[in-house]
Design a protein around this motif. Structure first.
Motif, PDB file in Angstrom:
ATOM      1  N   GLU A   6       0.802  -1.212   0.000  1.00 50.62           N
ATOM      2  CA  GLU A   6       0.000   0.000   0.000  1.00 50.62           C
ATOM      3  C   GLU A   6       0.839   1.268   0.000  1.00 50.62           C
ATOM      4  O   GLU A   6       0.376   2.337  -0.397  1.00 50.62           O
ATOM      5  N   THR A   7       2.099   1.175   0.456  1.00 52.60           N
ATOM      6  CA  THR A   7       2.975   2.353   0.480  1.00 52.60           C
ATOM      7  C   THR A   7       3.766   2.503  -0.812  1.00 52.60           C
ATOM      8  O   THR A   7       4.527   3.453  -0.951  1.00 52.60           O
ATOM      9  N   GLY A   8       3.606   1.599  -1.738  1.00 49.27           N
ATOM     10  CA  GLY A   8       4.373   1.641  -2.979  1.00 49.27           C
ATOM     11  C   GLY A   8       5.701   0.930  -2.892  1.00 49.27           C
ATOM     12  O   GLY A   8       6.417   0.806  -3.894  1.00 49.27           O
ATOM     13  N   GLU A   9       6.062   0.473  -1.686  1.00 54.84           N
ATOM     14  CA  GLU A   9       7.312  -0.263  -1.503  1.00 54.84           C
ATOM     15  C   GLU A   9       7.127  -1.708  -1.951  1.00 54.84           C
ATOM     16  O   GLU A   9       6.019  -2.258  -1.879  1.00 54.84           O
ATOM     17  N   PRO A  10       8.218  -2.330  -2.428  1.00 55.13           N
ATOM     18  CA  PRO A  10       8.113  -3.755  -2.794  1.00 55.13           C
ATOM     19  C   PRO A  10       7.686  -4.595  -1.603  1.00 55.13           C
ATOM     20  O   PRO A  10       8.064  -4.308  -0.465  1.00 55.13           O
ATOM     21  N   ILE A  11       6.885  -5.606  -1.852  1.00 54.86           N
ATOM     22  CA  ILE A  11       6.457  -6.499  -0.780  1.00 54.86           C
ATOM     23  C   ILE A  11       7.547  -7.535  -0.541  1.00 54.86           C
ATOM     24  O   ILE A  11       7.893  -8.305  -1.443  1.00 54.86           O
ATOM     25  N   THR A  12       8.093  -7.504   0.649  1.00 54.49           N
ATOM     26  CA  THR A  12       9.170  -8.427   1.000  1.00 54.49           C
ATOM     27  C   THR A  12       8.593  -9.610   1.779  1.00 54.49           C
ATOM     28  O   THR A  12       7.684  -9.450   2.602  1.00 54.49           O
ATOM     29  N   ILE A  13       9.141 -10.777   1.517  1.00 54.85           N
ATOM     30  CA  ILE A  13       8.654 -12.010   2.153  1.00 54.85           C
ATOM     31  C   ILE A  13       9.837 -12.771   2.746  1.00 54.85           C
ATOM     32  O   ILE A  13      10.873 -12.920   2.089  1.00 54.85           O
ATOM     33  N   LEU A  14       9.669 -13.230   3.980  1.00 55.03           N
ATOM     34  CA  LEU A  14      10.604 -14.184   4.556  1.00 55.03           C
ATOM     35  C   LEU A  14       9.911 -15.543   4.535  1.00 55.03           C
ATOM     36  O   LEU A  14       8.878 -15.726   5.174  1.00 55.03           O
ATOM     37  N   LEU A  15      10.483 -16.464   3.807  1.00 57.75           N
ATOM     38  CA  LEU A  15       9.933 -17.805   3.649  1.00 57.75           C
ATOM     39  C   LEU A  15      10.772 -18.775   4.480  1.00 57.75           C
ATOM     40  O   LEU A  15      11.971 -18.928   4.226  1.00 57.75           O
ATOM     41  N   VAL A  16      10.143 -19.398   5.485  1.00 58.98           N
ATOM     42  CA  VAL A  16      10.858 -20.315   6.380  1.00 58.98           C
ATOM     43  C   VAL A  16      10.330 -21.726   6.134  1.00 58.98           C
ATOM     44  O   VAL A  16       9.205 -22.067   6.535  1.00 58.98           O
ATOM     45  N   GLU A  17      11.121 -22.533   5.482  1.00 61.02           N
ATOM     46  CA  GLU A  17      10.699 -23.877   5.077  1.00 61.02           C
ATOM     47  C   GLU A  17      11.938 -24.757   4.984  1.00 61.02           C
ATOM     48  O   GLU A  17      12.879 -24.431   4.261  1.00 61.02           O
ATOM     49  N   ASP A  18      11.931 -25.873   5.724  1.00 59.15           N
ATOM     50  CA  ASP A  18      13.121 -26.720   5.742  1.00 59.15           C
ATOM     51  C   ASP A  18      13.134 -27.760   4.632  1.00 59.15           C
ATOM     52  O   ASP A  18      14.172 -28.364   4.375  1.00 59.15           O
ATOM     53  N   ASP A  19      12.020 -27.977   3.987  1.00 57.91           N
ATOM     54  CA  ASP A  19      11.987 -28.929   2.874  1.00 57.91           C
ATOM     55  C   ASP A  19      12.415 -28.198   1.601  1.00 57.91           C
ATOM     56  O   ASP A  19      11.702 -27.305   1.112  1.00 57.91           O
ATOM     57  N   ALA A  20      13.590 -28.562   1.097  1.00 59.13           N
ATOM     58  CA  ALA A  20      14.197 -27.804   0.006  1.00 59.13           C
ATOM     59  C   ALA A  20      13.322 -27.733  -1.254  1.00 59.13           C
ATOM     60  O   ALA A  20      13.166 -26.644  -1.820  1.00 59.13           O
ATOM     61  N   PRO A  21      12.749 -28.846  -1.723  1.00 61.26           N
ATOM     62  CA  PRO A  21      11.911 -28.751  -2.925  1.00 61.26           C
ATOM     63  C   PRO A  21      10.703 -27.827  -2.738  1.00 61.26           C
ATOM     64  O   PRO A  21      10.361 -27.059  -3.625  1.00 61.26           O
ATOM     65  N   THR A  22      10.065 -27.931  -1.562  1.00 61.64           N
ATOM     66  CA  THR A  22       8.910 -27.061  -1.290  1.00 61.64           C
ATOM     67  C   THR A  22       9.340 -25.609  -1.241  1.00 61.64           C
ATOM     68  O   THR A  22       8.673 -24.720  -1.792  1.00 61.64           O
ATOM     69  N   CYS A  23      10.471 -25.354  -0.583  1.00 61.07           N
ATOM     70  CA  CYS A  23      10.982 -23.987  -0.478  1.00 61.07           C
ATOM     71  C   CYS A  23      11.280 -23.422  -1.867  1.00 61.07           C
ATOM     72  O   CYS A  23      10.913 -22.281  -2.181  1.00 61.07           O
ATOM     73  N   TRP A  24      11.939 -24.223  -2.663  1.00 62.10           N
ATOM     74  CA  TRP A  24      12.304 -23.761  -4.010  1.00 62.10           C
ATOM     75  C   TRP A  24      11.042 -23.456  -4.829  1.00 62.10           C
ATOM     76  O   TRP A  24      10.978 -22.428  -5.523  1.00 62.10           O
ATOM     77  N   ARG A  25      10.047 -24.337  -4.750  1.00 62.46           N
ATOM     78  CA  ARG A  25       8.827 -24.159  -5.536  1.00 62.46           C
ATOM     79  C   ARG A  25       8.091 -22.878  -5.134  1.00 62.46           C
ATOM     80  O   ARG A  25       7.655 -22.093  -5.981  1.00 62.46           O
TER      81      ARG A  25
END
Length: 227
Positions: A6-25
């Motif tokens: 809403e502020t025009g800034e890029p939406i940043t995401i922290l993705l915490v996932e230990d399963d590598a294939p799921t994380c990559w997908r």
């Protein structure tokens, strides 16, 4: 094109996932949709990533190699109250769901019912919605209906254990729920650090639990504290 908030800034995401294939997908789909994504495979890596600043969105698994996602959610809610938090987990049991929502998650998706468009789901989360898997939603509805049947009389509810805990123990329990350290609890209540573990041991015994998360969950369930 970068996904913006809403502020025009890029939406940043922290993705915490230990399963590598799921994380990559997930990361691949989110990056292609224009989000800025950092990933972590452990609780420790997630905490290190947060040293670089708060993400707009936290997507986290619950069962991590070095800890539980509930700890991370609680810390995030304490440190970064504006961050939107959604659980992505295979755990759909009552304790996991209620604990995650109680400490601050606003969305909860099961891995076996994962949406095909995670980017849209994140966009909905940022827009103020609460994406929840259908089975989780039904569980919450059943629980709510069970707590408020079609009757003018209020439901009996669980038996309260307030008489079993002293006022001091309830104060300490509140500090635990807020994610404070023993030293912070002691300082806030004017106690010595050495006395806090003793009080916590008594709380665990009286509530018949073994961890801080279990104590908080049980306390909320019994109406001892409100978060």
């Amino acid at each position: 094109m970068t996904e913006q908030g809403e502020t025009g800034e890029p939406i940043t995401i922290l993705l915490v996932e230990d399963d590598a294939p799921t994380c990559w997908r997930l990361q691949d789909a989110l990056v292609k949709a224009g989000y800025e994504v950092r990933s972590a495979g452990t609780l420790g890596e997630a905490r290190s990533a947060l040293a670089g600043g708060a993400p707009r969105v936290l997507l986290t698994d619950l069962r991590l190699p070095d800890g539980h996602g509930i700890e991370l959610i609680r810390e995030m809610r304490q440190r970064f109250p504006d961050t939107e938090i959604m659980v992505i987990s295979a755990l759909g049991d009552e304790e996991s769901v209620i604990s995650a929502i109680t400490v601050g998650a606003t969305g909860y998706l099961l891995k076996d019912a994962f949406p095909t468009d995670i980017a849209t789901t994140v966009r909905d989360l940022v827009a103020g919605h609460s994406p929840i898997s259908a089975s989780i939603a039904r569980f919450i509805v059943r629980r709510t209906q069970g707590a408020a049947p079609n009757s003018a009389e209020p439901p009996p509810g669980p038996l309260l254990n307030t008489a079993r805990l002293t006022p001091r123990e309830i104060d300490i329990l509140w500090g635990i729920a807020k994610g404070f350290s023993y030293a912070e609890i002691a300082s806030h209540l004017g106690l010595s650090k050495q006395t806090v573990p003793g009080h916590i041991k008594n709380i665990y015994r009286k509530l018949e639990v073994h961890t801080r998360s279990e104590a908080v969950f049980e306390a909320v369930q019994q109406g001892l504290i409100k978060l």
